[in-house]
Design an enzyme around this catalytic site. Structure first.
Site, short mmCIF file in Angstrom:
data_model
loop_
_atom_site.label_atom_id
_atom_site.label_comp_id
_atom_site.label_asym_id
_atom_site.label_seq_id
_atom_site.Cartn_x
_atom_site.Cartn_y
_atom_site.Cartn_z
N CYS A 17 27.13 28.77 40.20
CA CYS A 17 27.58 27.78 39.23
C CYS A 17 27.85 28.41 37.87
CB CYS A 17 26.52 26.70 39.03
SG CYS A 17 26.01 25.91 40.56
N GLY A 55 32.45 28.69 40.49
CA GLY A 55 32.27 27.55 41.38
C GLY A 55 33.52 26.71 41.43
N ASN A 85 22.45 26.43 36.54
CA ASN A 85 22.91 27.53 37.39
C ASN A 85 21.67 28.26 37.87
OD1 ASN A 85 24.31 30.81 36.69
ND2 ASN A 85 24.23 29.73 38.62
N GLY A 86 21.53 28.37 39.19
CA GLY A 86 20.37 29.07 39.74
C GLY A 86 19.81 28.31 40.91
N CYS A 133 20.02 39.33 37.82
CA CYS A 133 20.73 39.53 39.10
C CYS A 133 21.78 40.65 38.99
CB CYS A 133 21.42 38.22 39.47
SG CYS A 133 22.54 38.38 40.86
N TYR A 176 29.78 41.69 41.62
CA TYR A 176 30.83 40.81 42.14
C TYR A 176 31.06 39.54 41.34
CZ TYR A 176 32.87 37.18 45.17
OH TYR A 176 33.63 36.17 45.68
P1 AMP Z 1 32.35 39.09 54.68
O1 AMP Z 1 33.55 38.82 55.49
O2 AMP Z 1 31.30 38.02 54.92
O3 AMP Z 1 31.77 40.48 54.87
O4 AMP Z 1 32.76 38.93 53.15
C1 AMP Z 1 32.92 39.99 52.30
C2 AMP Z 1 33.81 39.59 51.15
O5 AMP Z 1 33.28 38.44 50.50
C3 AMP Z 1 33.94 40.70 50.11
O6 AMP Z 1 35.31 40.90 49.86
C4 AMP Z 1 33.24 40.15 48.87
O7 AMP Z 1 34.01 40.40 47.71
C5 AMP Z 1 33.14 38.67 49.10
N1 AMP Z 1 31.81 38.13 48.70
C6 AMP Z 1 30.65 38.77 48.63
N2 AMP Z 1 29.64 37.94 48.27
C7 AMP Z 1 30.19 36.72 48.10
C8 AMP Z 1 29.69 35.44 47.71
N3 AMP Z 1 28.40 35.25 47.43
N4 AMP Z 1 30.56 34.41 47.66
C9 AMP Z 1 31.86 34.58 47.95
N5 AMP Z 1 32.41 35.77 48.31
C10 AMP Z 1 31.59 36.83 48.39
#
Ligand code: AMP
Length: 475
Positions: free
Chosen positions: A11, A37, A111-112, A252, A258
């Site tokens: 969030c 979000g 957020n959290g 975090c 990311y």
């Molecule tokens: P996956 O297919 O599950 O391995 O997704 C990996 C991709 O999701 C990578 O390109 C990341 O940039 C992205 N990603 C990593 N963590 C998150 C998250 N918490 N929410 C949305 N996207 C994520």
């Protein structure tokens, strides 16, 4: 009561005190925080007398128009943008949550993730409290209303002492804005100001999850709300108190990997600097003979620039992202292989044909995205694909506000690096070391980090999510 999967929210929050167009500033702030979000958003304002709220499902720009913002006109405002895994009833859980309490009307945006929310909720329900949402945030509202403390600031401090976990939150009452961070400082929360308008005596005070919101508002970043701090902005000015002693800070690290925007200052450090350093460090730790470095856009962009700079291998934008993909899309009857990824990304054959490619992304979660992208790069003619990830293997779910799947679905919790390489179909695969990541994020200079998703060592002691219990706890 099955609410734990709905707890994992990503969030953004924003707060404004005081401005004649507070609702519009909150709206702009939320727009800058949209990446945190995309499921729902909301704004609550005060005109000094009463609170007004509007929240809905969807993107900020779709929810708020001139008419809605006019109906929200106020001098104080808070806003929230939310992503969660919740389904149909998600509007119920949209924030800010507004209530009439014995201490006046209040609204809260969080957020959290509160890791003892279930336990507190069960206790309060046993005593007759009735909950309207299944969001952990509502627990705080009840604790504030039930507090024996006489004043609202004291009741908020009292409530904050009773919850455990991750919270960066903003609250609004008739004439005050409150901003607080949990004692470990898991999630970011920045404070800034906007120079007073002509005719106004005081500067406008603003809070936001990330400083990229300040840049859009024309506000100046001053400092972070500190772990364990409650900042109150009211008619008497700004005051601050520490409602709880702060244990070791555990911010975090995934915000830098990311989640945050690279143009934000998060935990006192520009995210772009960290990502560039991650890429450089990765090039030193996991070098490879290759022709081009290609990021998975946008998440891998900055680290790929760092990897390219350090290795001397040219950077090429050989994957192009379509930014206009909504939540659902109509697929042709004869289904297209990797349709979801193809909607978002396309490869440039003339850059990839016959090339040995370093493919850089920030993380592998389930592994499904990487598998499809590696296939896309090969189909476009690449000779070799060397996957490089700018953080360590993700082996444990987050219970502090980042949406990660359960351990069962985390590929690195179940497969070795060689097995993952085979699964995604790459010629080689390497992750950044934890030491390398911490160095890239300048651990120790301004903050120390939570890296539970890479270690399984959770910084909080007691939690109410079953899955976390067998996992080792570190202090
Ligand atoms: P996956 O297919 O599950 O391995 O997704 C990996 C991709 O999701 C990578 O390109 C990341 O940039 C992205 N990603 C990593 N963590 C998150 C998250 N918490 N929410 C949305 N996207 C994520």
């Amino acid at each position: 009561m099955q609410i734990s999967d709905k707890f994992r929210e990503e969030c953004g929050v924003v707060a404004i005190h005081a401005h004649p167009e507070a609702e519009k500033l909150a709206y702009l702030g939320l727009h800058a925080l949209q990446h945190r979000g995309q499921e729902s958003a909301g704004i609550v304002t005060s005109d000094g007398e009463r609170l007004r709220a509007h929240k809905s499902m969807g993107l900020v720009a779709d929810i708020f128009n001139e008419e809605v913002l006019t109906s929200l006109r106020g001098i104080l405002a808070i806003g929230h943008t939310r992503y969660s895994t919740a389904g149909d009833s998600a509007l119920l859980n949209a924030q800010p949550i507004m209530v009439q309490s014995n201490k006046g009307a209040i609204a809260i945006a969080h957020n959290g993730n509160l890791v003892n929310a279930l336990a507190i909720r069960a206790k309060l329900e046993g005593q007759g409290s009735i909950f309207q949402t299944n969001s952990d945030t509502e627990v705080l509202v009840h604790l504030i209303a039930l507090s024996r403390e006489q004043t609202l600031p004291d009741a908020i401090a009292d409530a904050l002492r009773r919850v455990e976990g991750a919270f960066s939150l903003v609250m609004i009452s008739r004439d005050r804005i409150f901003a607080a961070r949990d004692p470990r400082g898991f999630r970011p929360l920045a404070m800034g100001h906007l120079a007073a308008l002509t005719g106004e005596k005081k500067d406008t005070v603003v809070f936001a999850s990330e400083t990229c919101a300040f840049d859009l508002l024309g506000a100046t970043y001053e400092r972070d709300v500190k772990p364990g701090e409650l900042v109150i902005v009211g008619p008497e000015g700004i005051s601050s108190r520490f409602y709880s002693p702060s244990p070791a800070q555990s911010s975090c690290i995934f915000e830098h990997v990311y989640f945050s925007r690279p143009d934000s200052i998060v935990f006192g450090r520009t995210v772009d600097l960290s990502r560039d350093a991650m890429g450089r460090q990765l090039a030193r730790e996991a070098p490879v003979d290759a022709d081009i470095v290609v990021p998975v856009p946008d998440s891998g962009n900055t680290a790929a620039i760092g990897y390219s700079a350090e290795s001397g291998i040219p950077f090429r934008l050989a994957l192009i992202r379509n930014h206009y993909v909504g939540r659902t899309f109509i697929e042709p009857q004869q289904s297209v292989r990797d349709f979801g990824v193809k909607l978002k990304l396309n490869a440039i054959r003339s850059l990839l044909e016959g090339k040995r490619v370093v493919l850089l992304d920030d993380s592998i979660v389930r592994g499904t995205t990487s598998k499809k992208i590696v296939r896309m790069i090969r189909n476009a003619g690449a000779k070799e694909v060397h996957m490089r990830i700018s953080c360590p293997p993700t082996i444990s779910p987050c219970f502090y506000g980042v949406d990660t799947p359960s351990k069962k679905q985390l590929i690195a919790a179940n497969k070795s690096i060689d097995e993952i390489r085979d699964y995604i179909g790459a010629d080689s695969l390497a992750y950044l070391s934890l030491e390398g990541l911490k160095k890239a994020c300048a651990e120790g200079e301004k903050t120390t980090y939570c890296s539970a998703c890479y270690t399984g060592h959770y910084p909080t002691k007691w939690v109410d999510v079953e899955e976390i219990q067998p996992v080792q706890v570190s202090e």
